[in-house]
Design a protein around this motif. Structure first.
Motif, PDB file in Angstrom:
ATOM      1  N   ALA A  23       4.763  31.311 -22.316  1.00  0.00           N
ATOM      2  CA  ALA A  23       5.184  31.780 -21.000  1.00  0.00           C
ATOM      3  C   ALA A  23       6.703  31.915 -20.964  1.00  0.00           C
ATOM      4  O   ALA A  23       7.241  32.888 -20.442  1.00  0.00           O
ATOM      5  CB  ALA A  23       4.708  30.811 -19.922  1.00  0.00           C
ATOM      6  N   PHE A  24       7.386  30.945 -21.561  1.00  0.00           N
ATOM      7  CA  PHE A  24       8.847  30.997 -21.590  1.00  0.00           C
ATOM      8  C   PHE A  24       9.317  32.216 -22.374  1.00  0.00           C
ATOM      9  O   PHE A  24      10.206  32.944 -21.944  1.00  0.00           O
ATOM     10  CB  PHE A  24       9.404  29.715 -22.219  1.00  0.00           C
ATOM     11  N   LEU A  25       8.683  32.463 -23.524  1.00  0.00           N
ATOM     12  CA  LEU A  25       9.085  33.622 -24.329  1.00  0.00           C
ATOM     13  C   LEU A  25       8.758  34.930 -23.622  1.00  0.00           C
ATOM     14  O   LEU A  25       9.414  35.937 -23.851  1.00  0.00           O
ATOM     15  CB  LEU A  25       8.405  33.589 -25.702  1.00  0.00           C
ATOM     16  N   LEU A  26       7.748  34.905 -22.738  1.00  0.00           N
ATOM     17  CA  LEU A  26       7.429  36.105 -21.967  1.00  0.00           C
ATOM     18  C   LEU A  26       8.411  36.288 -20.806  1.00  0.00           C
ATOM     19  O   LEU A  26       8.283  37.222 -20.041  1.00  0.00           O
ATOM     20  CB  LEU A  26       6.007  36.021 -21.424  1.00  0.00           C
ATOM     21  N   GLY A  27       9.343  35.387 -20.658  1.00  0.00           N
ATOM     22  CA  GLY A  27      10.374  35.563 -19.643  1.00  0.00           C
ATOM     23  C   GLY A  27      10.120  34.811 -18.350  1.00  0.00           C
ATOM     24  O   GLY A  27      10.791  35.059 -17.353  1.00  0.00           O
ATOM     25  N   ILE A  28       9.138  33.913 -18.343  1.00  0.00           N
ATOM     26  CA  ILE A  28       8.852  33.171 -17.108  1.00  0.00           C
ATOM     27  C   ILE A  28       9.688  31.890 -17.083  1.00  0.00           C
ATOM     28  O   ILE A  28       9.673  31.131 -18.048  1.00  0.00           O
ATOM     29  CB  ILE A  28       7.351  32.818 -17.029  1.00  0.00           C
ATOM     30  N   LYS A  74       5.152  27.380 -23.752  1.00  0.00           N
ATOM     31  CA  LYS A  74       6.075  27.984 -24.741  1.00  0.00           C
ATOM     32  C   LYS A  74       6.003  29.502 -24.709  1.00  0.00           C
ATOM     33  O   LYS A  74       7.025  30.181 -24.663  1.00  0.00           O
ATOM     34  CB  LYS A  74       5.717  27.496 -26.149  1.00  0.00           C
TER      35      LYS A  74
END
Lengths: 346, 504
Positions: free
Chosen positions: A230-235, A228
């Protein structure tokens, strides 16, 4: 503080080793076998002669390749149980290319190279299936992988007893062996190929660098530890997971290819030799640290090879090495859990 | 079994409960005689849920006593609670969606290996008929509405022999008709001698239904009021006396960074539609409302984390409707979630690794030296108490929040925050807002959710109030008082507002 921690950790790990040996000894005693003779035999079986030692190295190659691949999927937080099937598909693809090209005028070196590449692709494709099942089908990779392993076994058997059967009668001993020129060149008189050894060592170095030093590795770890965030960090999380499956499949496929071009020179029913599951154990035992993959995989390969003689000498089953290997993983995990509890309290 | 059990008085004596430093329940004394509907009112985090969890056995109090009919009891677990006759209806029904209604009904019933399904089905129908619930015992739970699941849960608790019924925010997400039926049921039950404890933040519901209301604030019971109620008095008890606001900085008008045109958002509970809003650079918009009133889906829709079901979302005049969060991110939108360690940061990775991840990458290999410098830089400029090699989970909450802010990319047009200062001390709160205001001066707009009304009024230029899927038109924060806001959050005073569009 840090240093004392390190010593304490080492102590705990040694305790795990001792406990695993103790438990295996108990099992040996229960089976009415002399434990020290058994251990001595394993040691002798692994290191008693040059042939034995190089056999250990030959077993180390596919195990190290598999472990290298698994380190990538573990970094992404994935339990790639399907690695076993990925090894088989690697072997199948290699066999297929070798069969197709063996009667052509192409130079053997090229055929072998193409065969290995095909094996890697085969492993990667099979891994992609598990990844696609997870990403698009919502099937947990453990279940998907397990299912695909059974399919891969069935596929291997079907090929051996069907389209690729030996002329005359099909047999459990596998397909027709390839010509010697299609084998990876080995040391004279030994079953070990320096080429295979080189490929395995390059593989683990690549994985080590990938996970320790690259942006890709760091992002993969972020995905593995918290998708989650990681997704918010743009990955792009699912793409990374998918890619880690593919990478692991490439290494597992290479392991399968080695089994064909360097060990068995044909497709046999048990072509994966259980290195997939063994690789999972090694990866757990080293706590997913690439640095430790080479020595621990070597230790496990030695146990495997060393126990081959047990049935002949001591009328013990060679699966004893499996008992010890499994015990070791269980106790290391157990002791690690105990350590964390004790340290928290302290 | 069923209704008609003996009545029961519930007494709570000096209940204390700490969670770390937070004193969630501070010396709560409450006496609920049988046959009454007791309201428990308070804002989020006031300690209502903690108190009910203590009573229903989910957690144990640090100290204090629970007396049922004058006898002190110790409740170890929810199963234990139901043995004592205390049943709790949770905000999110604790049922098993892929099973049939009757199977759910049977769960938690300790009656042999092979339940007598026929007899149970009879009981079920009899109970359902008694309260005029039209529930089919053979229907699957996931085909039921929230209201029907609630009815199922009430029947189950009654059937298990509950004499005290605790309801946690039961009117969220159910239709008006179901609400009326629920209230009617509760009145019927209390008339038969049951004890009902009704936890809510909705003033209107509490006022209509309850006989007495206890108000909690910051862990303490600040007052008990008997019907008939005065709204003003309840709001004052809930939110405390109005505190004078600090100096506000008015933001000058900038370019439009976010525009919502007739946007509709839907989740399991709520549907909000026809939301129109234009946000300019440098502006701060506060989203007020009790948890679960729709502000969460709203802010996630603004980030592209939740698909809108109608209308258009424009960022910097670019239509991003239906695009993913990463498309929003590329256009200068950042979202900082409330749960820092669950959604915002990666436990196990160090601060350096986080900063490296948040930056544009050059080449294949990580520039370790550059990463360390970057981390040291950010750590000092955001005043984070930690080292470049500290893992994020080793930081305190305030420092984690600073780290999250330090991860924001440059430059940004829109920052979306959920509870940016929840659980932080004053010093960290002020620090975080100074950093956010700096971003505003650089032209970024901020939209944030908070349950702290003073924070909302202090830092926002405009405020949107959410109540049960209704969104208010933007209110001018400088002309709004805490009391007005408190009323609106509790569902009062909406008639005088021009709402975007009402939806149940």
């Amino acid at each position: 503080m840090v240093r004392s921690n390190r010593w304490v950790n080492l102590g705990f790990q040694l305790a795990a080793l001792v406990l695993a040996l103790l438990f295996t000894t108990l099992i040996l005693l229960a089976a009415g076998a002399p434990p020290f003779d058994a251990y001595a035999n394993i040691l002798r079986g692994a290191f008693g002669s040059m042939i034995n030692f190089t056999d250990v190295l030959a077993a180390w190659v596919p195990l190290l390749l598999t472990t290298a691949g698994l380190l990538i999927t573990f970094a992404a937080g994935l339990w790639n149980i399907g690695v076993e099937g990925q090894i088989m598909l690697g072997a199948i693809f290699t066999t297929w290319v070798l069969r197709e090209l063996q009667d052509t005028s192409m130079p053997p070196a090229l055929i072998i190279t193409l065969g290995i590449l095909a094996g890697m692709i085969g492993g990667a494709l099979w891994a992609m299936l598990a990844g696609a099942l997870k990403t698009f089908g919502g099937v947990n990779e453990i279940f998907g992988g397990l299912g695909l392993n059974f399919v891969a076994t069935a596929l291997t058997l079907w090929l051996i007893f069907g389209p690729w059967k030996r002329p005359g009668v099909a047999s459990m001993s596998g397909t027709v062996p390839f010509d010697d020129k299609l084998a990876l060149p080995a040391f004279t008189g030994l079953r070990l190929s320096p080429w295979a050894l080189g490929i395995a060592m390059i593989a683990i170095v690549i994985v080590y660098l990938l996970l320790q030093g690259t942006y890709f590795g760091l992002r993969l770890k972020a995905v593995g530890k918290n998708p989650k965030a990681a997704f918010l960090l743009g990955i792009p999380t699912w793409q990374y997971m998918m890619f880690s499956f593919v990478l692991c499949g490439l290494f597992a496929g290479a392991a399968g290819a080695m089994q064909v071009v360097a060990v068995y020179h044909r497709l046999i029913p048990s072509i994966s030799s259980g290195y997939g599951y063994l690789g999972l154990m090694v990866a757990m035992l080293i706590n997913y640290q690439a640095l430790w993959a080479a020595p621990i995989a070597f230790f496990y390969a030695a146990l495997n090879i060393g126990s081959i003689q047990l049935p002949i000498v001591l009328h013990l089953d060679s699966s004893l090495s499996g008992v010890l290997q499994g015990m070791l993983v269980l106790f290391v995990l157990l002791v690690e859990g105990a350590r964390q509890r004790l340290m928290k309290k302290a | 079994m069923g209704v008609g059990n003996l009545p029961m008085n519930v007494e709570l004596k000096h209940i204390h409960k700490h969670f770390g430093k937070v004193h969630a329940n501070n010396d709560i004394v409450l006496n609920v005689p049988s046959g009454t509907i007791q309201g428990i009112l308070g804002e989020n985090g006031a300690g209502k849920s903690t108190l009910m969890k203590v009573l229903s056995g989910f957690i144990q109090a640090d100290s204090g006593e629970i007396l049922l009919d004058g006898h002190p009891v110790t409740i170890h677990s929810p199963a234990d609670a139901i043995q004592h006759g205390i049943g709790m209806l949770h905000q999110d029904p604790l049922d098993f969606p892929p099973m049939r209604a009757l199977d759910n009904f049977l769960l938690g019933h300790s009656g042999g290996l092979f339940p007598d399904r026929k007899a149970v089905a009879r009981d079920f129908k009899r109970l359902a008929a008694q309260f005029d619930f039209s529930l089919d015992p053979d229907s699957y739970v996931d085909s039921l509405t929230v209201g029907e699941r609630q009815q199922l849960e009430i029947l189950r608790l009654l059937w298990l022999g509950a004499r005290v019924l605790i309801l946690d925010e039961p009117t969220t997400g159910i239709s008006a008709i179901q609400k009326a039926k629920l209230f009617e049921t509760l009145r019927k039950l209390t008339a038969q001698g049951m004890t009902v404890i009704f936890v809510s933040h909705k003033l209107e519901d509490v006022e209509v239904l309850c006989h007495t209301v206890a108000v909690l604030r910051a862990g303490k019971l600040v007052g008990e009021v008997k019907a008939p109620f005065q709204t003003k008095k309840l709001v004052e008890l809930m939110f405390g006396k109005e505190i004078s606001l600090g100096a506000r900085q008015a933001a000058g008008p900038g370019r439009s960074v976010l525009e919502l045109r007739g946007v509709a958002i839907e989740d399991i509970r709520l549907r909000m539609s026809d939301i129109n809003l234009s946000v300019r650079g440098g502006e701060v918009i506060g989203l007020a409302g009790m948890e679960g009133s729709g502000q969460g889906p709203f802010i996630r829709a603004c980030a592209g984390l939740m698909r809108t079901v109608g209308g258009r979302v424009l960022v910097n005049d670019r239509d991003l409707t239906g695009k993913s969060y990463h498309a929003f991110k590329r256009n200068g939108v950042s979202f900082l979630p409330a749960s820092r360690l669950e959604e915002g940061l990666v436990p196990g990775l160090t601060l350096t690794e986080h900063f490296v991840l948040s930056e544009e990458t050059k080449g294949l290999f990580i520039d370790r030296e550059g990463g360390r410098k970057l981390a040291e830089d950010r750590i000092s400029s955001f005043n984070i108490r930690g080292t470049p090699l500290s893992t994020v989970e080793s930081l305190s909450g305030g420092n984690q929040q600073r780290a999250l802010l330090a991860l924001l990319q440059d430059p940004l047009s829109l920052i979306l925050l959920e509870h940016p200062t929840r659980g932080l001390d004053i010093e960290s709160t002020i620090y975080i807002w100074n950093k956010l205001k700096e971003r505003c001066k650089q032209g970024a707009a901020i939209i944030f959710i908070s349950s702290d009304l003073e924070e909302i009024l202090q830092y926002s230029d405009r405020v949107l109030v959410f109540f049960s899927g209704k969104v208010s038109s933007p209110l001018d924060a400088s002309k709004t008082t805490v009391e007005q806001l408190g009323n609106l959050i509790g569902g009062k005073g909406w008639e005088s507002l021009k709402t975007e569009k009402a939806h149940g």
